[in-house]
Scaffold this active site. Structure first.
Site, mmCIF file in Angstrom:
data_model
loop_
_atom_site.group_PDB
_atom_site.id
_atom_site.type_symbol
_atom_site.label_atom_id
_atom_site.label_comp_id
_atom_site.label_asym_id
_atom_site.label_seq_id
_atom_site.Cartn_x
_atom_site.Cartn_y
_atom_site.Cartn_z
ATOM 1 N N ALA A 34 0.827 -1.208 0.000
ATOM 2 C CA ALA A 34 0.000 0.000 0.000
ATOM 3 C C ALA A 34 0.858 1.255 0.000
ATOM 4 O O ALA A 34 1.915 1.303 0.632
ATOM 5 C CB ALA A 34 -0.902 -0.001 1.234
ATOM 6 N N SER B 19 3.674 -7.028 1.841
ATOM 7 C CA SER B 19 2.747 -6.298 2.713
ATOM 8 C C SER B 19 1.303 -6.469 2.215
ATOM 9 O O SER B 19 0.840 -7.599 2.047
ATOM 10 C CB SER B 19 3.190 -4.831 2.785
ATOM 11 N N HIS C 12 10.544 -4.111 7.646
ATOM 12 C CA HIS C 12 9.376 -4.289 6.785
ATOM 13 C C HIS C 12 9.732 -4.077 5.315
ATOM 14 O O HIS C 12 9.216 -4.775 4.441
ATOM 15 C CB HIS C 12 8.257 -3.328 7.194
ATOM 16 N N ASP D 59 10.891 -7.009 11.327
ATOM 17 C CA ASP D 59 9.792 -6.155 10.868
ATOM 18 C C ASP D 59 9.070 -5.572 12.077
ATOM 19 O O ASP D 59 8.600 -6.311 12.948
ATOM 20 C CB ASP D 59 8.832 -6.992 10.008
#
Length: 268
Positions: free
Chosen positions: A22, A90, A246, A218
Site C-alpha cells: 500500500a 505487505s 518491513h 519487521d
C-alpha cells in the site's frame, strides 16, 4: 485455442511478478528487480491502480478488484503456456491471493514477503482486521481520512515520515528512506470492500503452492503476526531473513533476491 510453448521455452528464464504494498509502487522493487534481471530472470513490477506512476487518483479506484486490475490484466495477457511466480509484499499479499484465485493455472507459486495472507475460509478482510485488532503497529503519523461524505469510497491512508522511519524502514539507508518518503502516494487497505467478498476458494487459490518469507526485524507486520498467519493458513515452505525490516526490498535486497531465485528454481 490451445497454444504450445515455443521449443526450448522450459529451459528459458522464469517470469517473476513483484507486487508492491500500500502507498508504494513498482519502483519499490528496484534493488530486487535489478538483481533478478542480472541473473537472467524476466521480471515484471506492475503499478497497481492509483499507485506508482499510474495516473488515477484513489477516488477513481472504489474497490479492491479495481485496485488489483493492472495485475489481473497482466496475468490475463500471458500466453496459455506461461506460468509466473507471484510475489506480494505487505498488502500486496492480498493482491496476489486475488490473482491466484482468478488465474490459478497461471501461477507457479505465490510468495508472501512479510505480507498479509488470506485463508480460504474467511473473507479476505479477516487477516487485516486481525492485524488492526492486535495493535502490534504504532501507526504514529499515518493519516486515515474519509474520501467522501457518504462513506462509499474506501478510507484513504498515507504513511507519515515518522512511522516510515521508525517502523517500516528502521534498517534502511538514509537514501532509501528519502526515496520512499518522496514517492509514497495516498492508498487504502480496502477493508470495508474486502469484508464484503466471499472467501477465496480451496479449489483455486488453495490449489496454488505458497511460500512465506518471514522478515524477522519487521516492526510493521511483526514476526509474531507473520507466524500467526502461517499457522492460520499453512504454506508449502517458510523462509526467513534475519536483519530484514518491513522494507526488506530495501534493507536486505540480496538476501530477498536469493530467496526468490531459489523459489523460481524449485516451483515451476
Amino acid at each position: 485455442m490451445h497454444m504450445e510453448a515455443p521449443a526450448g521455452k522450459a529451459a528459458c528464464s522464469k517470469h517473476i511478478v513483484l507486487v508492491h504494498g500500500a502507498c508504494a509502487g513498482g519502483w519499490s522493487w528496484y534493488k530486487v528487480a535489478t538483481r533478478l534481471r542480472s541473473a537472467g530472470h524476466r521480471v515484471s513490477t506492475p503499478d497497481l491502480a492509483a499507485s506508482g506512476v499510474d495516473p488515477r487518483p484513489l477516488r477513481e479506484v472504489p474497490t479492491f478488484h479495481d485496485y488489483t486490475k493492472p495485475l489481473l490484466d497482466l496475468l490475463e495477457s500471458l500466453p496459455a503456456w506461461e506460468k509466473v511466480v507471484l510475489v506480494g509484499h505487505s498488502l500486496g499479499g492480498v493482491n496476489i491471493a486475488l490473482a491466484a484465485e482468478m488465474f490459478p493455472e497461471k501461477v507457479a507459486a505465490a510468495v508472501f514477503v512479510t505480507a498479509f495472507m488470506p485463508d480460504s475460509s474467511s473473507p479476505p478482510s479477516y487477516v487485516l482486521e486481525k492485524f488492526v485488532e492486535g495493535r502490534t503497529l504504532d501507526w504514529m503519523d499515518t493519516e486515515f481520512k474519509p474520501q467522501d461524505p457518504e462513506g462509499k469510497l474506501p478510507i484513504s491512508m498515507l504513511f507519515g515520515p515518522l512511522v516510515i522511519q521508525a517502523n517500516f524502514c528502521q534498517l534502511c539507508s538514509p537514501e532509501d528512506l528519502t526515496l520512499g518518503g518522496s514517492l509514497m502516494r495516498v492508498g487504502s487497505m480496502f477493508v470495508d470492500d474486502l469484508r464484503l467478498q466471499q472467501p477465496y476458494t480451496d479449489g483455486r487459490y488453495g490449489s496454488v503452492r505458497k511460500v512465506f518469507i518471514v522478515c524477522k526485524d519487521d516492526r510493521a507486520i511483526v514476526e509474531s503476526f507473520q507466524r500467526w498467519m502461517i499457522e492460520n493458513y499453512p504454506v508449502d515452505e517458510v523462509m526467513e531473513i534475519d536483519g530484514a525490516d518491513h522494507m526488506a526490498l530495501f534493507s536486505t535486497p540480496a538476501e530477498l533476491a536469493s530467496c526468490l531465485a531459489d523459489i523460481m528454481e524449485k516451483y515451476d
